[in-house]
Write an enzyme that holds these catalytic residues in place. Structure first.
Site, mmCIF file in Angstrom:
data_model
loop_
_atom_site.group_PDB
_atom_site.id
_atom_site.type_symbol
_atom_site.label_atom_id
_atom_site.label_comp_id
_atom_site.label_asym_id
_atom_site.label_seq_id
_atom_site.Cartn_x
_atom_site.Cartn_y
_atom_site.Cartn_z
ATOM 1 C CB CYS A 162 2.233 2.986 8.244
ATOM 2 S SG CYS A 162 0.659 3.161 8.101
ATOM 3 C CG HIS A 294 4.628 -2.069 6.298
ATOM 4 N ND1 HIS A 294 4.880 -0.978 7.054
ATOM 5 C CD2 HIS A 294 3.028 -1.680 6.488
ATOM 6 C CE1 HIS A 294 4.161 -0.274 7.339
ATOM 7 N NE2 HIS A 294 3.038 -0.392 7.098
ATOM 8 C CD GLU A 305 6.362 -6.764 4.231
ATOM 9 O OE1 GLU A 305 5.004 -6.809 5.077
ATOM 10 O OE2 GLU A 305 6.989 -6.209 4.761
ATOM 11 C CE LYS A 326 3.687 -1.563 11.545
ATOM 12 N NZ LYS A 326 4.977 -1.582 10.152
ATOM 13 C CG HIS A 331 1.189 0.007 12.270
ATOM 14 N ND1 HIS A 331 2.010 1.365 12.804
ATOM 15 C CD2 HIS A 331 0.638 -0.396 11.683
ATOM 16 C CE1 HIS A 331 2.220 1.774 11.467
ATOM 17 N NE2 HIS A 331 0.943 0.305 10.085
ATOM 18 C CG PHE A 390 -3.509 3.260 4.745
ATOM 19 C CD1 PHE A 390 -3.167 2.449 5.094
ATOM 20 C CD2 PHE A 390 -4.776 3.610 6.171
ATOM 21 C CE1 PHE A 390 -4.084 0.626 5.224
ATOM 22 C CE2 PHE A 390 -5.230 3.088 6.371
ATOM 23 C CZ PHE A 390 -5.568 0.901 6.630
#
Lengths: 402, 86
Positions: A162, A294, A305, A326, A331, A390
């Protein structure tokens, strides 16, 4: 140290097939997420996504090109064309040799893999199309962009899940800053909305079946999107000498690794990347007015976050804006940072902050100004773009107004 | 093997414990099973019993599927198996 500016932008994603349409959708807080239209969708338990709609590959590419271009390559080529046209550059001679392309992707030609596994495993055929390998390889998009535009300098593909796009753009920034190149085409592309792509994500049990609601207490998970974003990064002197329109300046970049868990994010890793980007940009934290989060809409990301932003900014965290687009385009995994950089540029150029749509319920663990549901007019001088992948790989970019 | 025996076996494997060391009143936390281990256990349960377990990792506490203890999981799976046969 050389300064780096953005002189072109391009995109195709669920909100629009170009930058103006995408920005208009972000200003209006429109949602591009809907029912997936893909083969075997009835066998999926997650049936929604931010799909690029009304797209006909034959309108853009001929038969020979389509035989070589996976959907993620097509998206990258279309975005790069828009960005390079806006920049108004042609690449030949010395400039071509000093210009390259670094793109992010996570799945590469995943649709090509999916289709061809089906051919050999499900249909029992013993032969696949001769171009399967050059079509599915992760660097196909970057290579085709370099071929189409005669970019002969440093070119490669970055895959950090990501965070791929942010890592790619960070590399492009550093290459120009430190003199390895004068112009870089950069961003990212992703097209994972095929049966195998969605099925794999289903397995992790972090996907929402109804909507992406980042930072909202009633969030139900992430929603996949697809598309690409591309930018022309250019050495400032080069851009000014030719009278190019400057969209924004890239002023800092930092990357960190959590070195902790393959899926769970870490507050420390994220906060170190945020602080690192500001330090690299020599940007006092009070100057940051907006952060493109994010903001995946998973409990793990959103809480971590917000805690990382609070940690990095201290009391100033309460006076800055943080939104996740998003919620509108989904995403885009390896392409997500690129499309999200458009929201950063819009904030700096137009003074419009893209909203976090789908926001319904206050979450005390995400108690920041997330610009809920409606875009907001606000003048900001500097912004950050967060990406936390990830694998614990974090990449944060800092931009300021031209 | 009963549903309970199968589930204890699956959980014991995830926790890297002997079956005899898993007791029904323990939580997954007690057994040292983290979020990835939980998702893997649910996958194993679905495969074993050919059922769909309603579980979203974003809101484990709000899922219809009770995972507060080994016993709770056994009860929930027994319900799902019954519902599937009906």
């Amino acid at each position: 140290m050389r300064r780096v500016v953005i002189t072109g932008a391009g995109t195709i994603n669920a909100l629009g097939h170009n930058v103006p349409d995408t920005l208009e959708a972000m200003r209006e807080g429109r949602c591009g997420i809907g029912e997936l239209e893909i083969r075997d969708v009835d066998r999926l338990s997650v049936k929604i996504g931010g799909q690029v709609r009304g797209y006909d590959e034959h309108a853009h590419f001929n038969r020979q090109q389509i035989a070589l271009y996976d959907r993620f390559t097509q998206f990258a080529l279309l975005s790069a064309s828009e960005a390079i046209s806006q920049a108004g550059l042609t690449f030949f001679g010395e400039l071509a040799a000093r210009s390259g392309v670094v793109l992010g992707t996570s799945g590469g030609g995943l649709s090509t893999q999916d289709e061809n596994y089906r051919v050999v495993y499900e249909d029992g055929k013993n032969r696949v199309h001769p171009f399967v390998v050059p079509k599915l390889m992760n660097n196909a998009a970057a290579s085709h962009v370099s071929m189409q535009w005669n970019l002969k300098g440093p070119s490669f593909t970055v895959a950090t899940a990501c965070a791929s796009s942010n890592h790619a753009m960070g590399q492009a920034f550093q290459m120009i800053r430190y003199g390895l190149a004068d112009v870089m085409v950069t961003g990212g592309s992703e097209s994972m909305l095929c049966f195998g792509g969605v099925k794999a994500w289903e397995g992790l049990r972090v996907m929402s079946k109804d909507a992406c609601r980042p930072f909202s207490a009633n969030r139900s998970g992430m929603v996949q999107g697809e598309g690409a974003g591309a930018f022309v990064f250019e050495e400032m002197g080069h851009a000014k000498a030719r009278g190019a329109e400057i969209l924004a300046e890239v002023i800092g970049f930092a990357m960190t690794s959590d070195a902790a868990d393959i899926v769970m994010p870490s507050k420390q890793g994220a906060a170190r990347a945020i602080k690192g980007a500001m330090q690299d940009a020599r940007l006092p934290k009070e100057k940051v007015g907006y952060i493109n989060a994010h903001g995946t809409g998973t409990a793990a990301n959103d809480k971590t976050e917000c805690a990382a932003v609070a940690d990095a900014f201290g009391p100033h965290a309460d006076s800055l804006m943080l939104s996740s687009t998003k919620s509108m385009h989904g995403h885009l995994i390896g392409g997500t940072g690129a499309v999200e950089l458009l929201a950063c540029i819009m904030a700096l150029r137009e003074g419009v902050i893209a909203p976090t749509i789908g926001y319904e319920e206050h979450d005390p663990e995400c108690a920041l100004d997330v610009v809920p549901n409606e875009a907001r007019e606000a003048k900001v001088d500097a912004v950050l773009s967060n990406a936390f992948a990830f694998g614990g790989l974090n990449a944060v970019l800092a931009l300021k107004a031209a | 093997m009963t549903v309970q025996e199968k589930i204890v076996e699956i959980i014991a494997e995830q926790a890297v414990l002997e079956v005899g060391d898993v007791s029904l009143d323990q939580s997954l936390d007690d057994l040292g099973i983290d979020s990835l281990g939980l998702v893997e256990s649910i996958f194993a349960i679905e495969e074993e019993f050919d059922i769909q377990v309603p579980f979203n990792a974003n809101e484990p506490e709000n899922s219809e599927f009770d995972i507060s203890s080994v016993q709770a999981i056994v009860t929930a799976v027994e319900g799902l198996v019954r519902a599937q046969k009906a």
